[in-house]
Design a protein around this motif. Structure first.
Motif, PDB file in Angstrom:
ATOM      1  N   ARG A 103       0.834  -1.205   0.000  1.00  0.00           N
ATOM      2  CA  ARG A 103       0.000   0.000   0.000  1.00  0.00           C
ATOM      3  C   ARG A 103       0.867   1.252   0.000  1.00  0.00           C
ATOM      4  N   LYS A 122       2.257   1.921  -3.438  1.00  0.00           N
ATOM      5  CA  LYS A 122       1.285   2.530  -4.339  1.00  0.00           C
ATOM      6  C   LYS A 122       1.066   4.004  -4.002  1.00  0.00           C
ATOM      7  N   ARG A 169       3.394  -9.449  -5.826  1.00  0.00           N
ATOM      8  CA  ARG A 169       2.217  -8.806  -5.276  1.00  0.00           C
ATOM      9  C   ARG A 169       2.483  -8.179  -3.914  1.00  0.00           C
ATOM     10  N   ASP A 197       0.090  -4.724  -8.888  1.00  0.00           N
ATOM     11  CA  ASP A 197      -1.257  -5.275  -8.976  1.00  0.00           C
ATOM     12  C   ASP A 197      -1.229  -6.507  -9.889  1.00  0.00           C
ATOM     13  N   GLY A 198      -2.382  -7.185 -10.001  1.00  0.00           N
ATOM     14  CA  GLY A 198      -2.437  -8.430 -10.750  1.00  0.00           C
ATOM     15  C   GLY A 198      -1.997  -8.313 -12.194  1.00  0.00           C
ATOM     16  N   ARG A 250      -3.181 -14.462 -10.551  1.00  0.00           N
ATOM     17  CA  ARG A 250      -4.043 -14.316  -9.375  1.00  0.00           C
ATOM     18  C   ARG A 250      -4.214 -15.647  -8.668  1.00  0.00           C
ATOM     19  N   GLU A 258      -7.174  -5.772  -3.063  1.00  0.00           N
ATOM     20  CA  GLU A 258      -7.624  -4.995  -4.219  1.00  0.00           C
ATOM     21  C   GLU A 258      -8.816  -5.700  -4.837  1.00  0.00           C
ATOM     22  N   ARG A 312     -10.912  -7.470  -7.743  1.00  0.00           N
ATOM     23  CA  ARG A 312     -10.549  -8.309  -8.890  1.00  0.00           C
ATOM     24  C   ARG A 312     -11.280  -7.826 -10.126  1.00  0.00           C
TER      25      ARG A 312
END
Length: 203
Positions: A8, A11, A152, A158-159, A174, A201, A203
């Motif tokens: 987090r 980001k 991750r 992110d994915g 994922r 997060e 999906r």
């Protein structure tokens, strides 16, 4: 891991990182140093999960390539983290090939779009561990799961970004990350029957 919510925070710093990269592309060495400081901890953690004690040498090789090709990069802070992870992974795989050890190919192709988002038990459990202990646990996972978890949770991608680094479908990544975190949480006694862990997060 061991630092509570590193993905987090990564980001949240993407704006600062993107601005630093943009200045670095004009030749601002101080800005490049800022970008390095923001990216290196996660990148080094990822590489430690791939190549162990050779991580710092591989990271140094990767940063030489990053510096050389910086002018060709196009994207924002999050994109830069993904781009640097891709370069670092290529250097790590070069080393593994020299060791005659090839990463296992993933056999996971199940998509997780329909899984309910319940609790972050696995991610929370990982964040309570020291980095060394967490990397030791991740090293015990199948390689596809370990890499997905590292990208991750450690790098903070992110994915879709993690999928681009690995050259795989987002659904497969994922799945691998979910199964890896689920297994880690089970090993730590952190999984209940209340639902599968999420990666913080949608999906």
């Amino acid at each position: 891991m061991g630092q509570g919510g590193e993905p987090r925070r990564a980001k949240e710093r993407d704006g600062e990182l993107g601005a630093a990269v943009e200045r670095a592309q004009t030749g601002d060495e101080d800005a490049f140093a800022v970008a390095y400081r923001l990216v290196q901890p996660g990148l080094l953690g990822y590489l430690r999960g791939l190549v162990g004690d050779d991580a710092e040498d591989v990271a140094a090789d990767a940063w030489l390539e990053i510096a050389r090709d910086l002018g060709r990069f196009r994207g924002d802070g999050a994109g830069f983290r993904g781009w640097t992870a891709t370069i670092a992974r290529h250097r790590a795989l070069d080393l593994l090939r020299r060791r005659r050890t090839r990463p296992q190919a993933t056999a996971l192709e199940q998509d997780l779009h329909d899984l309910p988002a319940a609790h972050n038990t696995a991610e929370q459990a990982m964040e309570t561990l020291s980095t060394r202990r967490a990397l030791d646990l991740i090293a015990g996972l199948p390689r596809d799961q370990g890499e997905a978890v590292l990208l991750r949770v450690v790098v903070g991608l992110d994915g879709p970004a993690a999928a681009r680094v690995l050259g795989k479908r987002p659904g497969a990544v994922r799945t691998a990350a979910y199964r890896g975190l689920r297994r880690l949480a089970r090993d730590l006694g952190g999984v209940t029957d209340e639902g599968p862990p999420t990666l913080g997060e949608s999906r």
